[in-house]
Design an enzyme around this catalytic site. Structure first.
Site, PDB file in Angstrom:
ATOM      1  N   SER A 148      -9.154  -4.905 -31.450  1.00 29.61           N
ATOM      2  CA  SER A 148      -8.873  -3.463 -31.725  1.00 29.61           C
ATOM      3  C   SER A 148      -9.242  -2.745 -30.560  1.00 29.61           C
ATOM      4  O   SER A 148     -10.110  -2.920 -29.949  1.00 29.61           O
ATOM      5  CB  SER A 148      -9.400  -3.278 -33.021  1.00 29.61           C
ATOM      6  OG  SER A 148      -9.186  -1.960 -33.146  1.00 29.61           O
ATOM      7  N   TYR A 163     -17.002  -2.628 -38.649  1.00 29.84           N
ATOM      8  CA  TYR A 163     -15.652  -2.962 -38.173  1.00 29.84           C
ATOM      9  C   TYR A 163     -15.551  -3.126 -36.773  1.00 29.84           C
ATOM     10  O   TYR A 163     -15.192  -3.880 -36.098  1.00 29.84           O
ATOM     11  CB  TYR A 163     -14.572  -2.222 -38.637  1.00 29.84           C
ATOM     12  CG  TYR A 163     -13.048  -2.617 -38.267  1.00 29.84           C
ATOM     13  CD1 TYR A 163     -12.524  -3.695 -38.797  1.00 29.84           C
ATOM     14  CD2 TYR A 163     -12.482  -1.599 -37.157  1.00 29.84           C
ATOM     15  CE1 TYR A 163     -11.218  -4.204 -38.187  1.00 29.84           C
ATOM     16  CE2 TYR A 163     -11.268  -2.030 -36.763  1.00 29.84           C
ATOM     17  CZ  TYR A 163     -10.677  -3.124 -37.255  1.00 29.84           C
ATOM     18  OH  TYR A 163      -9.278  -3.593 -36.661  1.00 29.84           O
TER      19      TYR A 163
END
Length: 263
Positions: A145, A158
């Site tokens: 990501s 995350y």
């Protein structure tokens, strides 16, 4: 760059019931690969498997598995060995996030996120890597990501899990550089999937939304280069935002990310 055929190979895709995982399965099946579809929702997997078989004439094997369970990767490898299914491509796509300060997060949510995003990725990769390297016709792909490129207040765990995924994959690309295996981490920004339904808010999205097709196509094209890069950021604006923190003081990067994600 040439469009590759994956005919005669099998790709295992985690998180295949929707979003990026479903799109990975479609694009690989379009190019002739048999697919093993892994997620928790068996009904969605069976529906997708039927579609891929009908549209592309490939073998599609749905397997319900909860990757938050310890040892899930090794257990999946053992099941496929028992079924006589050899995997040439592993696509570690399964993962989820949550929004809010760590102080406000449920401990079980944090534990489960680390298990799915980190432990299962490492477990699956180690379980399948010997076969992938020995065969050499496929690829190891992990979905990281743009959150991996700087600290992410309000999505702290995350972002940290995706930093792990990016670092692991780039290191593996180097370790296996003398083999024919192609190793790639793909880092999207926000994508129009169910991800933000699980997160609980779209306030966690920074940047323009991409489609699953755009992200998976970027990954596939990177794999098809003469020399596959160890990582790629999907989308020009995302590439710029991922590179920018390298040239700014860490404290400024942290403050900027905090304002963007916490509002």
């Amino acid at each position: 760059m040439t469009s590759m055929s994956y005919r005669g190979t099998t790709a295992l895709i985690t998180g295949a019931s929707a979003g990026l995982g479903e799109e990975f399965a479609r694009q690989w099946a379009q190019r002739g690969a048999d697919v093993v579809l892994v997620a928790r929702r068996l009904d969605r997997l069976e529906e997708l498997a039927g579609t891929l078989k009908r549209d592309h004439g490939v073998t599609a094997t749905p397997i319900a598995a909860d990757l938050a369970r310890p040892g899930a990767g090794a257990a999946l490898k053992a099941e496929l060995d028992e079924r006589g299914i050899a995997v040439q491509t592993l696509i570690n796509n399964a993962g989820f996030g949550s929004h809010g300060a760590v102080l406000d997060q449920e401990p079980d949510t944090i534990t489960r996120m680390i298990q799915v995003n980190v432990t299962a990725v490492a477990d699956l990769t180690r379980a399948f890597l010997p076969d992938l390297v020995a065969d050499g016709r496929g690829a190891l792909v992990t979905v990281a990501s743009t959150a991996a490129y700087q600290p992410t207040p309000a999505m702290a765990v995350y972002g940290a899990t995706k930093a792990f995924v990016l670092s692991l994959t780039e290191a593996l690309a180097y370790e296996t550089r003398r083999s024919a295996l192609r190793v790639l981490a793909v880092s999207p920004g926000p994508v129009s999937t169910e991800f933000f339904d699980v997160v609980g808010t779209r306030e966690a999205a920074v940047g323009r939304f991409s489609t699953p097709t755009q992200v998976v196509t970027a990954a596939r094209r990177a794999l098809e280069r003469r020399s596959t890069p160890p990582s790629v950021v999907a989308g020009l604006a995302n590439r710029l935002s991922a590179w920018a923190p390298r040239f700014a003081p860490r404290r400024l990067v942290l403050a900027t990310a905090g304002r963007a994600l916490q509002g």
